[in-house]
Motif scaffolding. Structure first.
Motif, mmCIF file in Angstrom:
data_model
loop_
_atom_site.group_PDB
_atom_site.id
_atom_site.type_symbol
_atom_site.label_atom_id
_atom_site.label_comp_id
_atom_site.label_asym_id
_atom_site.label_seq_id
_atom_site.Cartn_x
_atom_site.Cartn_y
_atom_site.Cartn_z
ATOM 1 N N GLN A 260 -9.737 0.167 -2.641
ATOM 2 C CA GLN A 260 -9.730 -0.793 -1.535
ATOM 3 C C GLN A 260 -10.632 -0.362 -0.378
ATOM 4 O OE1 GLN A 260 -6.748 0.410 -2.939
ATOM 5 N NE2 GLN A 260 -6.776 -1.373 -4.304
ATOM 6 N N GLY A 261 -11.031 0.922 -0.363
ATOM 7 C CA GLY A 261 -11.851 1.434 0.719
ATOM 8 C C GLY A 261 -11.394 2.815 1.149
ATOM 9 N N LEU A 262 -12.074 3.401 2.131
ATOM 10 C CA LEU A 262 -11.769 4.753 2.589
ATOM 11 C C LEU A 262 -10.490 4.768 3.412
ATOM 12 C CD1 LEU A 262 -12.680 7.747 2.951
ATOM 13 C CD2 LEU A 262 -13.842 6.989 5.045
ATOM 14 N N VAL A 263 -9.597 5.689 3.060
ATOM 15 C CA VAL A 263 -8.393 5.939 3.852
ATOM 16 C C VAL A 263 -8.340 7.432 4.147
ATOM 17 C CG1 VAL A 263 -6.993 3.978 3.122
ATOM 18 C CG2 VAL A 263 -7.062 6.005 1.683
ATOM 19 N N SER A 264 -7.851 7.782 5.332
ATOM 20 C CA SER A 264 -7.828 9.204 5.682
ATOM 21 C C SER A 264 -6.825 9.461 6.794
ATOM 22 C CB SER A 264 -9.215 9.680 6.123
ATOM 23 O OG SER A 264 -9.543 9.168 7.404
ATOM 24 N N GLY A 265 -6.522 10.750 6.979
ATOM 25 C CA GLY A 265 -5.654 11.146 8.078
ATOM 26 C C GLY A 265 -5.716 12.646 8.298
ATOM 27 N N TYR A 266 -5.465 13.051 9.542
ATOM 28 C CA TYR A 266 -5.439 14.470 9.874
ATOM 29 C C TYR A 266 -4.096 15.073 9.452
ATOM 30 C CZ TYR A 266 -9.538 13.433 12.691
ATOM 31 O OH TYR A 266 -10.797 13.034 13.106
ATOM 32 N N ILE A 267 -4.150 16.214 8.792
ATOM 33 C CA ILE A 267 -2.934 16.869 8.307
ATOM 34 C C ILE A 267 -2.165 17.435 9.491
ATOM 35 C CG2 ILE A 267 -2.017 18.734 6.874
ATOM 36 C CD1 ILE A 267 -4.570 18.404 5.120
ATOM 37 N N VAL A 268 -0.897 17.038 9.610
ATOM 38 C CA VAL A 268 -0.075 17.478 10.738
ATOM 39 C C VAL A 268 1.134 18.302 10.307
ATOM 40 C CG1 VAL A 268 -0.780 15.525 12.161
ATOM 41 C CG2 VAL A 268 1.299 15.343 10.775
ATOM 42 N N GLU A 269 1.403 18.338 8.997
ATOM 43 C CA GLU A 269 2.582 19.054 8.499
ATOM 44 C C GLU A 269 2.331 19.504 7.073
ATOM 45 O OE1 GLU A 269 7.349 18.138 7.607
ATOM 46 O OE2 GLU A 269 6.008 16.541 8.278
ATOM 47 N N ALA A 270 2.642 20.754 6.769
ATOM 48 C CA ALA A 270 2.425 21.279 5.425
ATOM 49 C C ALA A 270 3.381 22.438 5.165
ATOM 50 C CB ALA A 270 0.976 21.739 5.249
ATOM 51 N N GLU A 271 3.686 22.650 3.895
ATOM 52 C CA GLU A 271 4.595 23.728 3.492
ATOM 53 C C GLU A 271 3.911 24.674 2.524
ATOM 54 O OE1 GLU A 271 8.943 21.470 3.735
ATOM 55 O OE2 GLU A 271 7.910 21.613 1.815
ATOM 56 N N ALA A 272 4.141 25.961 2.712
ATOM 57 C CA ALA A 272 3.602 26.992 1.820
ATOM 58 C C ALA A 272 4.619 27.316 0.727
ATOM 59 C CB ALA A 272 3.279 28.251 2.616
#
Length: 208
Positions: free
Chosen positions: A31-43
């Protein structure tokens, strides 16, 4: 790819996870480009981590992507939702990072069509962000970041004002790693899962 390998290996997975915050995750969807800045992650620390999919060396067809080279994509299902993980450390060392929340940047209208929610509810959780991006299958599992339509930018980045940590969410209640503080997030960002309204900073969203 050398830069990718350098980023995703050679340091403790916890440090890599913190450095991943603020990086732009994008998907060139049909459908097109989608993106976002990563704000939460788990190791997840692999064979020694009782909450990890590869605990004690467990290896199956489902989690095989975790054993790939640094930057290998590991997509899996959990409670009926898809989740996005990326392998870190050298091939054969199954440590990974689960992306739990993103702040939308590109393709907001596409994401809202994929997941009809507004505000932080759009992408403040691992299953939510995958549905918003339009990744609803295992097609890109066991492929490398930046070699296909899923990319992480090391140029288009935001700098967190403060990184907070906590126990991971929804992990296995076995062994000694259940409550390990390996969940990292941008303090105050509304797109962090479970963020209380009183702690949300809509003005700066926790960025410098």
């Amino acid at each position: 790819m050398k830069a990718l390998e350098q980023f995703f290996s050679g340091r403790p997975t916890q440090d890599i996870t913190k450095d991943l915050l603020g990086k732009l995750l994008s998907y060139q969807s049909p459908q097109g480009l989608v993106s976002g800045y990563i704000v939460e992650a788990e190791a997840y620390l692999g064979v020694a981590d009782s909450a990890a999919h590869a605990y004690e060396g467990r290896r199956t067809k489902a989690n095989g992507a975790l054993y790939g080279a640094p930057g290998n994509i590991y997509i899996y299902t959990s409670r009926g939702y898809y989740a996005f993980d990326v392998a870190v450390q050298p091939a054969g060392e199954p440590q990974g990072i689960l992306v739990r929340g993103i702040e939308p940047k590109d393709g907001l209208n596409i994401m809202q069509a994929n997941r009809p929610k507004k505000g932080s509810e759009l992408t403040n959780g691992p299953g939510k962000l995958m549905r918003a991006l339009g990744i609803n299958d295992l097609k890109w599992n066991d492929t490398m970041i930046n070699e296909g339509p899923i990319k992480i930018s090391f140029e288009d980045v935001r700098m967190p004002r403060k990184i907070s940590s906590s126990a991971r969410i929804g992990v296995s209640k076995r062994g000694g790693q259940t409550n390990a503080p390996y969940r990292y997030f941008v303090a105050g960002n509304p797109y962090v899962s479970g963020m209380r309204k009183r702690d949300m900073d809509w003005e700066t969203r926790g960025w410098l």
